[in-house]
Design an enzyme around this catalytic site. Structure first.
Site, short mmCIF file in Angstrom:
data_model
loop_
_atom_site.label_atom_id
_atom_site.label_comp_id
_atom_site.label_asym_id
_atom_site.label_seq_id
_atom_site.Cartn_x
_atom_site.Cartn_y
_atom_site.Cartn_z
N LYS A 160 -10.61 12.09 54.60
CA LYS A 160 -10.02 10.98 53.45
C LYS A 160 -8.84 11.66 52.76
O LYS A 160 -7.73 11.10 52.65
CB LYS A 160 -11.02 10.47 52.61
CG LYS A 160 -12.14 9.64 53.30
CD LYS A 160 -12.83 9.28 52.24
CE LYS A 160 -14.23 8.69 52.81
NZ LYS A 160 -15.26 8.19 51.80
N GLY B 190 -13.44 12.13 48.04
CA GLY B 190 -14.97 12.37 48.04
C GLY B 190 -15.82 11.39 48.95
O GLY B 190 -15.17 10.32 49.30
N ASP B 191 -16.86 11.98 49.40
CA ASP B 191 -17.82 11.26 50.26
C ASP B 191 -19.28 11.40 49.55
O ASP B 191 -19.49 12.67 49.42
CB ASP B 191 -17.44 11.51 51.62
CG ASP B 191 -18.11 10.46 52.58
OD1 ASP B 191 -17.58 9.40 52.73
OD2 ASP B 191 -19.27 10.50 52.88
N GLN B 192 -19.91 10.34 49.59
CA GLN B 192 -21.48 10.56 49.43
C GLN B 192 -22.14 9.87 50.62
O GLN B 192 -21.92 9.02 51.03
CB GLN B 192 -21.67 9.52 48.07
CG GLN B 192 -23.22 9.72 47.66
CD GLN B 192 -23.56 8.85 46.64
OE1 GLN B 192 -23.89 7.58 46.82
NE2 GLN B 192 -23.47 9.29 45.50
N ALA C 162 -19.48 15.28 48.64
CA ALA C 162 -18.58 16.32 48.90
C ALA C 162 -17.41 15.86 48.24
O ALA C 162 -16.86 14.67 48.43
CB ALA C 162 -18.40 16.42 50.41
#
Length: 215
Positions: free
Chosen positions: A68, A84-86, A125
């Protein structure tokens, strides 16, 4: 959602660009007093699903966050790009299952029922890229969320009322305060800060921004 009260404002060397279309993350930045603009990435997250079983959850979340950030960084020559990624992870029968956004009622209810009476992890992250210097900061935040046992009738009523179709795991922590006393699903959260459950761990982000400005 409220901003941390004991952190001094950071002077950012470049404009902060949020590589996300999430209104929750944008709102959290604003409430934390961190100015930003939004530029959604062009990344198909589901196209990476086959890699989930081949990587640790933190590695998988970092891969998505990095993709991203890279997607948006190419459009900004002098900015701090934040992505960010969850990844939601539920271990059932010794097998790790990835929690997804479920766009219809039945699928959302099924996913909630798999989580009833159990504990799952939300792995965040964050990637921060300085597109002027090439500096990159990365960080991982993990939240452990425990849910009480609840019935399918309760799950169905929750999904129909709150429509959590845009959330991995098919629930929102912020909905808890709107539910009748005793009917809340979440009974315990273990992690550095509740903002991590919402997908943008603010204390971690502040540390990353501070590291970026100190270089």
């Amino acid at each position: 959602m409220t901003a941390p009260q004991d952190n001094p404002a950071l002077h950012l060397p470049l404009p902060l660009v949020l590589a996300s279309s999430s209104r929750y993350r944008a709102q959290m930045l604003a409430e934390a007093g961190i100015a930003s603009s939004i530029d959604p990435p062009q990344v198909d997250e589901r196209s990476f699903d086959e890699l989930f079983d081949k990587m640790l959850p933190a590695e998988f979340a970092m891969l998505l966050a990095t993709k991203k950030a890279e997607s948006v960084a190419s459009r900004h020559s002098a900015a701090l790009v934040l992505a960010g990624d969850q990844v939601g992870v539920l271990v059932a029968g010794g097998v790790a299952m990835q929690l997804h956004k479920q766009p219809v009622v039945d699928a959302a209810v099924d996913q909630l029922m798999a989580m009833s009476g159990s504990t799952h992890e939300l792995v965040n992250a964050l990637v921060l890229m300085n597109t002027l210097t090439g500096q990159v900061e990365q960080g991982i935040d993990i939240q452990r969320v425990s849910m009480r046992p609840f019935s399918r009738v309760e799950a169905q009523a929750y999904v129909e009322e709150f429509k959590p179709f845009d959330c991995a795991g098919s629930y929102r922590l912020e909905d808890q305060g709107l539910m009748a006393a005793g009917s809340e699903f979440v009974i315990d959260v273990q992690g550095e800060d509740p903002s991590g459950v919402l997908g943008l761990p603010i204390p971690l982000l502040r540390r990353m921004l501070a590291a970026m400005t100190q270089e």
